[in-house]
Enzyme design. Sequence first.
Site, PDB file in Angstrom:
ATOM      1  N   CYS A   1      85.768  51.500 113.297  1.00  0.00           N
ATOM      2  CA  CYS A   1      86.440  50.169 113.731  1.00  0.00           C
ATOM      3  C   CYS A   1      85.204  49.317 113.257  1.00  0.00           C
ATOM      4  O   CYS A   1      84.070  49.754 112.918  1.00  0.00           O
ATOM      5  CB  CYS A   1      86.421  50.223 115.505  1.00  0.00           C
ATOM      6  SG  CYS A   1      87.416  51.710 115.784  1.00  0.00           S
TER       7      CYS A   1
ATOM      8  N   ASN B   1      82.834  51.393 118.308  1.00  0.00           N
ATOM      9  CA  ASN B   1      82.875  51.964 117.069  1.00  0.00           C
ATOM     10  C   ASN B   1      82.323  53.614 117.249  1.00  0.00           C
ATOM     11  O   ASN B   1      81.393  53.452 117.643  1.00  0.00           O
ATOM     12  CB  ASN B   1      82.450  51.248 115.906  1.00  0.00           C
ATOM     13  CG  ASN B   1      82.495  52.235 114.806  1.00  0.00           C
ATOM     14  OD1 ASN B   1      83.471  52.967 114.546  1.00  0.00           O
ATOM     15  ND2 ASN B   1      81.478  52.193 113.935  1.00  0.00           N
TER      16      ASN B   1
ATOM     17  N   GLU C   1      97.019  57.675  97.995  1.00  0.00           N
ATOM     18  CA  GLU C   1      96.546  56.602  99.146  1.00  0.00           C
ATOM     19  C   GLU C   1      97.124  55.428  99.226  1.00  0.00           C
ATOM     20  O   GLU C   1      97.390  54.913 100.179  1.00  0.00           O
ATOM     21  CB  GLU C   1      94.872  56.818  99.302  1.00  0.00           C
ATOM     22  CG  GLU C   1      94.231  56.085  98.059  1.00  0.00           C
ATOM     23  CD  GLU C   1      92.853  55.907  98.496  1.00  0.00           C
ATOM     24  OE1 GLU C   1      92.087  56.198  97.341  1.00  0.00           O
ATOM     25  OE2 GLU C   1      92.208  55.982  99.789  1.00  0.00           O
TER      26      GLU C   1
HETATM   27  O1  M6R Z   1      81.731  56.007 101.801  1.00  0.00           O
HETATM   28  P1  M6R Z   1      82.055  57.233 101.265  1.00  0.00           P
HETATM   29  O2  M6R Z   1      81.959  57.405  99.866  1.00  0.00           O
HETATM   30  O3  M6R Z   1      81.017  58.357 102.134  1.00  0.00           O
HETATM   31  O4  M6R Z   1      83.432  57.440 101.595  1.00  0.00           O
HETATM   32  C1  M6R Z   1      83.963  59.011 101.584  1.00  0.00           C
HETATM   33  C2  M6R Z   1      85.544  58.672 101.495  1.00  0.00           C
HETATM   34  O5  M6R Z   1      86.122  58.375 102.786  1.00  0.00           O
HETATM   35  C3  M6R Z   1      86.012  57.808 100.365  1.00  0.00           C
HETATM   36  O6  M6R Z   1      85.591  58.115  99.137  1.00  0.00           O
HETATM   37  C4  M6R Z   1      87.469  57.646 100.379  1.00  0.00           C
HETATM   38  O7  M6R Z   1      87.764  59.061  99.970  1.00  0.00           O
HETATM   39  C5  M6R Z   1      87.930  56.586  99.350  1.00  0.00           C
HETATM   40  N1  M6R Z   1      87.911  55.252  99.804  1.00  0.00           N
HETATM   41  C6  M6R Z   1      89.239  57.035  98.558  1.00  0.00           C
HETATM   42  O8  M6R Z   1      89.586  56.217  97.625  1.00  0.00           O
END
Ligand code: M6R
Length: 607
Positions: A2, A98, A488
């Site tokens: 959040c 959050n 997604e």
């Molecule tokens: O901020 P991060 O790179 O650690 O986030 C990891 C995943 O949540 C992120 O890569 C997610 O899979 C993507 N937004 C998908 O496009």
Amino acid sequence: MCGIVGGSSKRNVLPILVEGLKRLEYRGYDSAGVAFTANKKITQVKTVGRVADLESQLKKSDESNNGIAHTRWATHGVPNTKNAHPHSSLNEIFVVHNGIIENHEPLRNNLIAEGYKFISDTDTEVITHLINYYKNAGHDFDSAVIRAIKDLKGAYALGIIDVNNPDFVIGAREHSPLVVGEGIDENFIASDVMALSQVTNKFKFLEDGQIAIISNDNIEILGKNGAPKNIATQEIDSTAYTNDLAGYSHFMEKEIFEQPTAVSNSIEGRVLESGPQEGIFGAGFEEALVDISNIQIVACGTSYHAGRIFEYWSHKFLGINCRVDYGSEYQYQEPIKTQKTLLVTISQSGETADTLASLRFAKKTDNPITLTICNVANSSMCRESDYTMLTNAGPEIGVASTKAFVTQLSCLSLLLLTLMKINNKPENSIKKISKALMDLPKNIQQTLEDLEPYKKVAKLIFNKNSALFLGRGMYFPIAREGALKLKEISYIHAEAYPAGELKHGPLALIDKNMPVLAVVPDNEHLDKILSNIQEVAARKGRVFSIGPISKTEITKEGGHINIPKTLDLLNPIISIVPMQLISYYTAIYKGTDVDKPRNLAKSVTVE
Ligand code: M6R
């Protein structure tokens, strides 16, 4: 996941809180709410949906010098107004949160026994009642907060206001990010600096266990036991934190087109034609990595896919064993003692709970050398790693990662080159890769010049229910990333398979309604993957291929998208761009919310 923002100001703070929430919507957008002090009481406004809806519900006459606000990504309790934050205890204490309180159930039962009534399904409501409980037991506002958070297990970033202390906002953090923004005659707390970049460029980054007590003319930071703490104020270039669409229809579109510049920014000054520069991962990195025998990568989602590509590079060019794990899995495995390991966390946000917990787990159990490849300076991962390489992608707002991925891969190429140098690999190979890396922005730019082929594929697949993505070797993670992008943002079920696995099961799915997107490399796998494509075509599957080969038509039904050819090891980076654009246009034709796909949030700060 959040977003929280709070502030105390001599001017009306509400427009600042609402603007802050808009900038935090990437963290969640199921519901939004604000609570503010005025006329000796606290008023709250909450709504299901977006911050814009909340803004329209605030009255023109609403004004306040003190308040907290929240945009939610639901964990406990469905998205409705009852579960939207802020949560209040007897209209006295209001909290935005959050994170996840893991022991909320026993706390709730104790508080019910004390006579408190719960109206939401959230874990957060226990925090409000707990603070109220300790206040009633004789604590002041700040000491009630300090006492209450001692009872909490889990992760939290909190913003708290009290009707009896209308000039203060208290913030607290444990495993969820929280910054304090320092203004003139006003001070703020927020989940990230972007939320406050319209009002200040001066920030203090709270550590786990710390609380911040802010008023319009003072900031006091306390440790877990209430002892004062000194945290340096850092000046952050706020111009880097714009959330302007710059004429594009969506942030995802803008961010795809920013990729040539983003890659330039991530390699500029770090590599020359002669090879990678010394010290680009931090002073002493090269000396520290002599004789490493293992590389362990931990990441989630898109960042995990970047890590999987490095795994191939490490085996092929370094001969160093490399293992890649999801953050959500790694932190729960049996700890294994390794010999001199480099642990690399990859993360756009630097705050992803599973990756961060894995970093902490590894430091505790195996004490590796730690490096993070991350887009957010001062994020928890940057602060807690021995070495950092910033990806320099600039803010990524679209939930679907695009420029984060290509810049992570650019930085991983620099890691490969640095390790090649340390391990005395042939100088001419290092030079060849360095030169090709420097040409990468130009190669990516070429894929952005003619958009028609991507739109054509998107038109043919947007009304399908499923799609299959195929790749081999280091192009398999690209197929996985392509499938992730499509699912997604367009909600089409998409799965990726190593092309050779098709005949072991998934071939049964193939018919004329199953589009197949195949990444075809110009390497030793080409003939094999062309055979796999024929296997699909023979069963009336529609194949679209992407790769640096000049074949104009691979199958009559589908088509081939040619991409610029560079060194085989860098071509995966170019081949993701057409996949991103195909997903983007598919989502446009389907009419989904490209930048804020349902159920997702940009920064996943809960496990
Ligand atoms: O901020 P991060 O790179 O650690 O986030 C990891 C995943 O949540 C992120 O890569 C997610 O899979 C993507 N937004 C998908 O496009």
